[in-house]
Design an enzyme around this catalytic site. Structure first.
Site, PDB file in Angstrom:
ATOM      1  N   ASP A 146     -35.834   6.841 -16.990  1.00  0.00           N
ATOM      2  CA  ASP A 146     -35.414   5.933 -18.270  1.00  0.00           C
ATOM      3  C   ASP A 146     -34.341   4.951 -17.920  1.00  0.00           C
ATOM      4  O   ASP A 146     -33.579   5.370 -16.837  1.00  0.00           O
ATOM      5  CB  ASP A 146     -34.981   7.061 -19.253  1.00  0.00           C
ATOM      6  N   ASP A 170     -31.735   3.111 -20.320  1.00  0.00           N
ATOM      7  CA  ASP A 170     -30.663   3.479 -21.190  1.00  0.00           C
ATOM      8  C   ASP A 170     -29.968   4.807 -20.872  1.00  0.00           C
ATOM      9  O   ASP A 170     -30.847   5.700 -21.498  1.00  0.00           O
ATOM     10  CB  ASP A 170     -30.774   3.037 -22.824  1.00  0.00           C
TER      11      ASP A 170
HETATM   12  C1  BG6 Z   1     -33.842   2.607 -25.633  1.00  0.00           C
HETATM   13  C2  BG6 Z   1     -32.261   3.070 -26.105  1.00  0.00           C
HETATM   14  O1  BG6 Z   1     -33.750   2.887 -24.174  1.00  0.00           O
HETATM   15  O2  BG6 Z   1     -34.385   1.480 -26.063  1.00  0.00           O
HETATM   16  C3  BG6 Z   1     -32.519   2.958 -27.866  1.00  0.00           C
HETATM   17  O3  BG6 Z   1     -32.057   4.462 -25.895  1.00  0.00           O
HETATM   18  C4  BG6 Z   1     -33.001   1.480 -27.941  1.00  0.00           C
HETATM   19  O4  BG6 Z   1     -31.068   3.088 -28.261  1.00  0.00           O
HETATM   20  C5  BG6 Z   1     -34.407   1.301 -27.476  1.00  0.00           C
HETATM   21  O5  BG6 Z   1     -33.109   1.417 -29.481  1.00  0.00           O
HETATM   22  C6  BG6 Z   1     -34.970  -0.103 -27.829  1.00  0.00           C
HETATM   23  O6  BG6 Z   1     -34.058  -0.921 -27.171  1.00  0.00           O
HETATM   24  P1  BG6 Z   1     -34.159  -2.468 -27.313  1.00  0.00           P
HETATM   25  O7  BG6 Z   1     -33.385  -3.092 -26.259  1.00  0.00           O
HETATM   26  O8  BG6 Z   1     -35.593  -2.884 -27.454  1.00  0.00           O
HETATM   27  O9  BG6 Z   1     -33.745  -2.701 -28.621  1.00  0.00           O
HETATM   28 MG    MG Z   2     -32.077   6.814 -22.483  1.00  0.00          MG
END
Ligand code: BG6
Ligand code: MG
Length: 215
Positions: free
Chosen positions: A12, A14
């Site tokens: 993963d 984030d």
């Molecule tokens: C995930 C995060 O990796 O990505 C979430 O943990 C986030 O918090 C999701 O909402 C979508 O991210 P993005 O960058 O497409 O808005």
């Molecule tokens: Mg994560």
């Protein structure tokens, strides 16, 4: 605990490779403030591993107004534009030595490494932290129609690596990600967050570097 025979490791992004929680928080907070909706760090924690539109629904739980789908899409875009500006402040300093050295050592041990992230900002984030060309394969929010806990993003990552899910580990900090990994028949390794101790994971990691003890 050793996972002999695993050929791929799918990470993963984030909360695992780097921390973007505080930037998501600032961007959602700016939107919530503009709309007059209460938002705090505790609510932000519920957005971990959740898609952008599903995150917006959580933010809007505190609103007494009903919004149309069109308005919601505009809000999500507004948040993302703020978030994208904030991402420009990220740099290779946001990649810890522990993560960098562990990734390099896993590759030296012969593992193929991939990203499996719900984020549509995956590629710009990797570029900002200096990992733009590092991973063997990437599957991200731009590839999928179903977000975690659906296994789609990990199945795409495994397919791109050329491995069966049974040959891959997934490293996750969100319970939804552990659920996705198990639904896809991957070995699920939990790191931080609500992933650790959620009861579905195969192994709880004591930090990123702990991967080198089990792989
Ligand atoms: C995930 C995060 O990796 O990505 C979430 O943990 C986030 O918090 C999701 O909402 C979508 O991210 P993005 O960058 O497409 O808005
Ligand atoms: Mg994560």
């Amino acid at each position: 605990m050793k996972y002999e025979g695993k050929k791929g490791v799918i990470f993963d992004l984030d909360g695992v490779i780097c921390s973007t929680d505080h930037l998501h928080y600032q961007a959602w907070k700016a939107l919530a403030d503009r709309l007059g909706i209460y938002f705090d760090e505790k609510i932000n924690n519920r957005l971990r591993g959740v898609s952008r539109m599903a995150s917006l629904e959580i933010v809007l739980e505190r609103s007494d107004k009903q919004y149309t789908q069109e308005e919601k899409e505009a809000f999500a875009e507004e948040k993302n534009n703020i978030y994208k500006e904030l991402l420009k402040t990220m740099s290779p300093k946001d990649l810890s030595d522990e993560v960098k050295n562990t990734l390099v050592e896993l590759r030296a041990r012969g593992y193929k490494l991939a990203i499996g992230s719900s984020s549509k900002n995956t590629k710009p984030i990797l570029k900002q932290i200096g990992l733009g060309d590092f991973f063997d394969k990437i599957a991200d929010g731009t590839d999928i129609t179903r977000s975690k806990p659906d296994p789609e993003v990990f199945l795409i990552a495994a397919e791109r690596l050329g491995f069966d899910p049974s040959e891959c580990c997934v490293v996750e900090d969100a319970k939804a990600g552990i659920e996705a990994a198990k639904a896809g028949k991957f070995t699920a390794l939990a790191l931080f967050g609500d992933a650790k101790g959620c009861g579905l994971e195969d192994y709880d990691l004591n930090g990123f570097g702990d991967l080198l003890n089990i792989l």
